[in-house]
Design a protein around this motif. Structure first.
Motif, PDB file in Angstrom:
ATOM      1  N   SER A  56     -52.931 -75.949  -8.894  1.00 50.28           N
ATOM      2  CA  SER A  56     -52.639 -76.457 -10.020  1.00 50.28           C
ATOM      3  C   SER A  56     -53.417 -76.375 -11.149  1.00 50.28           C
ATOM      4  CB  SER A  56     -51.016 -76.202  -9.386  1.00 50.28           C
ATOM      5  OG  SER A  56     -51.853 -77.777  -9.667  1.00 50.28           O
ATOM      6  N   GLU A  57     -54.360 -77.265 -10.775  1.00 44.76           N
ATOM      7  CA  GLU A  57     -55.613 -77.674 -11.538  1.00 44.76           C
ATOM      8  C   GLU A  57     -56.436 -76.896 -11.832  1.00 44.76           C
ATOM      9  OE1 GLU A  57     -55.941 -81.481 -10.196  1.00 44.76           O
ATOM     10  OE2 GLU A  57     -54.143 -82.091 -10.276  1.00 44.76           O
TER      11      GLU A  57
ATOM     12  N   GLU B 177     -45.428 -70.311  -6.051  1.00 45.29           N
ATOM     13  CA  GLU B 177     -45.013 -70.875  -7.380  1.00 45.29           C
ATOM     14  C   GLU B 177     -46.047 -71.802  -7.722  1.00 45.29           C
ATOM     15  OE1 GLU B 177     -41.933 -73.636  -9.187  1.00 45.29           O
ATOM     16  OE2 GLU B 177     -41.519 -72.324 -10.735  1.00 45.29           O
ATOM     17  N   GLN B 178     -46.438 -71.334  -9.027  1.00 47.08           N
ATOM     18  CA  GLN B 178     -47.449 -71.887  -9.894  1.00 47.08           C
ATOM     19  C   GLN B 178     -46.745 -71.768 -10.390  1.00 47.08           C
ATOM     20  OE1 GLN B 178     -50.124 -73.153  -9.347  1.00 47.08           O
ATOM     21  NE2 GLN B 178     -48.969 -73.989  -6.489  1.00 47.08           N
ATOM     22  N   ARG B 179     -47.654 -72.615 -11.874  1.00 46.14           N
ATOM     23  CA  ARG B 179     -47.022 -71.774 -13.504  1.00 46.14           C
ATOM     24  C   ARG B 179     -48.751 -71.703 -14.035  1.00 46.14           C
ATOM     25  NH1 ARG B 179     -41.400 -74.448 -15.124  1.00 46.14           N
ATOM     26  NH2 ARG B 179     -40.943 -74.514 -12.816  1.00 46.14           N
ATOM     27  N   GLY B 180     -48.546 -71.949 -15.246  1.00 41.77           N
ATOM     28  CA  GLY B 180     -49.821 -71.864 -16.111  1.00 41.77           C
ATOM     29  C   GLY B 180     -49.622 -71.792 -17.848  1.00 41.77           C
TER      30      GLY B 180
ATOM     31  N   ARG C 240     -52.885 -68.211 -10.294  1.00 41.62           N
ATOM     32  CA  ARG C 240     -52.514 -69.516  -9.300  1.00 41.62           C
ATOM     33  C   ARG C 240     -51.664 -69.045  -7.879  1.00 41.62           C
ATOM     34  NH1 ARG C 240     -51.609 -73.631 -13.948  1.00 41.62           N
ATOM     35  NH2 ARG C 240     -54.050 -74.192 -14.358  1.00 41.62           N
TER      36      ARG C 240
ATOM     37  N   ALA D 146     -44.108 -69.135 -15.139  1.00 41.81           N
ATOM     38  CA  ALA D 146     -44.555 -69.094 -14.054  1.00 41.81           C
ATOM     39  C   ALA D 146     -44.275 -68.418 -13.163  1.00 41.81           C
ATOM     40  CB  ALA D 146     -42.984 -69.744 -13.139  1.00 41.81           C
TER      41      ALA D 146
ATOM     42  N   LYS E 232     -56.491 -78.789  -6.875  1.00 42.48           N
ATOM     43  CA  LYS E 232     -55.682 -78.440  -5.902  1.00 42.48           C
ATOM     44  C   LYS E 232     -55.302 -77.305  -6.672  1.00 42.48           C
ATOM     45  CE  LYS E 232     -52.532 -83.046  -6.252  1.00 42.48           C
ATOM     46  NZ  LYS E 232     -51.294 -83.853  -6.997  1.00 42.48           N
TER      47      LYS E 232
ATOM     48  N   ALA F 146     -51.084 -68.245 -14.192  1.00 41.43           N
ATOM     49  CA  ALA F 146     -50.028 -68.503 -13.595  1.00 41.43           C
ATOM     50  C   ALA F 146     -50.070 -67.598 -12.499  1.00 41.43           C
ATOM     51  CB  ALA F 146     -48.585 -68.349 -14.667  1.00 41.43           C
TER      52      ALA F 146
ATOM     53  N   ALA G 247     -53.221 -69.671  -4.057  1.00 36.13           N
ATOM     54  CA  ALA G 247     -51.975 -70.390  -3.179  1.00 36.13           C
ATOM     55  C   ALA G 247     -50.915 -69.561  -2.102  1.00 36.13           C
ATOM     56  CB  ALA G 247     -50.809 -70.849  -3.654  1.00 36.13           C
TER      57      ALA G 247
ATOM     58  N   GLU H 182     -51.413 -74.862  -1.252  1.00 40.14           N
ATOM     59  CA  GLU H 182     -51.567 -75.382  -2.955  1.00 40.14           C
ATOM     60  C   GLU H 182     -53.231 -76.662  -2.664  1.00 40.14           C
ATOM     61  OE1 GLU H 182     -48.895 -75.536  -4.621  1.00 40.14           O
ATOM     62  OE2 GLU H 182     -47.533 -74.170  -3.249  1.00 40.14           O
TER      63      GLU H 182
END
Length: 185
Positions: A81-82, A159-162, A171, A138, A79, A168, A175, A180
């Motif tokens: 996000s990871e 959207e991605q977060r970090g 990512r 984000a 992913k 962020a 994406a 994703e």
């Protein structure tokens, strides 16, 4: 030249950086000698910093690099996000058009997830929006709507977060190019 001792056999060069950068560019390698231990240290540019590594430090860096490469190659369902910093930097290079081999070659010097001089232009070019939401960063890339505001996200954006703005944003950029979850290698 002044070296500051770090951890795991690594020293950060704080004086003489320009001279070592020139040697790295001209000769492809550089070495310094620790006057106390008489140990030869190999010089590398990592994330915009000049680092001198002992033999143990080189082994640790190679192992970490090999782990990142193995993970990037072997996980079909990773992913976005990871992704950790080195994995993320690899995938940003891929999203920028580098093939697998080139992304690996540039890994030591390409750190857009922590270097604003490298990540900033990607954010600008792709009109990535960044905000702090619920205590974390984000970022959003709009798909086809460059002037659309992400407030905060709809089905047309990625959207991605970090933990940082750059993580962020990078990512979100990855994406927007791959989805994703990432393809193999």
């Amino acid at each position: 030249m002044i070296l500051v001792r770090k951890v795991d056999g690594a020293y950060e060069v704080v004086d003489g950086v320009t001279r070592l950068r020139v040697a790295l560019k001209a000769f492809g390698r550089a070495e310094v000698v620790d006057l106390y231990s008489r140990e030869t240290l190999t010089v590398h540019e990592i994330g915009g910093r000049i680092i001198a590594l002992t033999e143990d430090g080189q082994r640790a860096a190679k192992k970490a690099s090999d782990d990142v490469i193995a993970k990037a190659r072997g996980q079909a369902q990773t992913k976005v996000s990871e992704l950790t910093r080195s994995q993320l930097d690899y995938w940003v290079a891929r999203a920028e058009g580098a093939d697998h081999e080139r992304a690996l070659r540039e890994a030591a010097n390409y750190r857009p997830s922590e270097n604003w001089a490298q990540g900033g232009p990607i954010i600008e070019r792709n009109l990535i929006e960044i905000a702090i939401l619920s205590g974390e960063w984000a970022a959003c890339v709009n798909a086809g709507f460059p002037l659309h505001n992400c407030h905060w996200i709809d089905d047309d954006g990625f959207e991605q977060r970090g933990p940082t703005q750059l993580i962020a944003a990078m990512r979100a950029f990855v994406a927007s190019k791959f989805g994703e979850t990432l393809p193999e290698g």
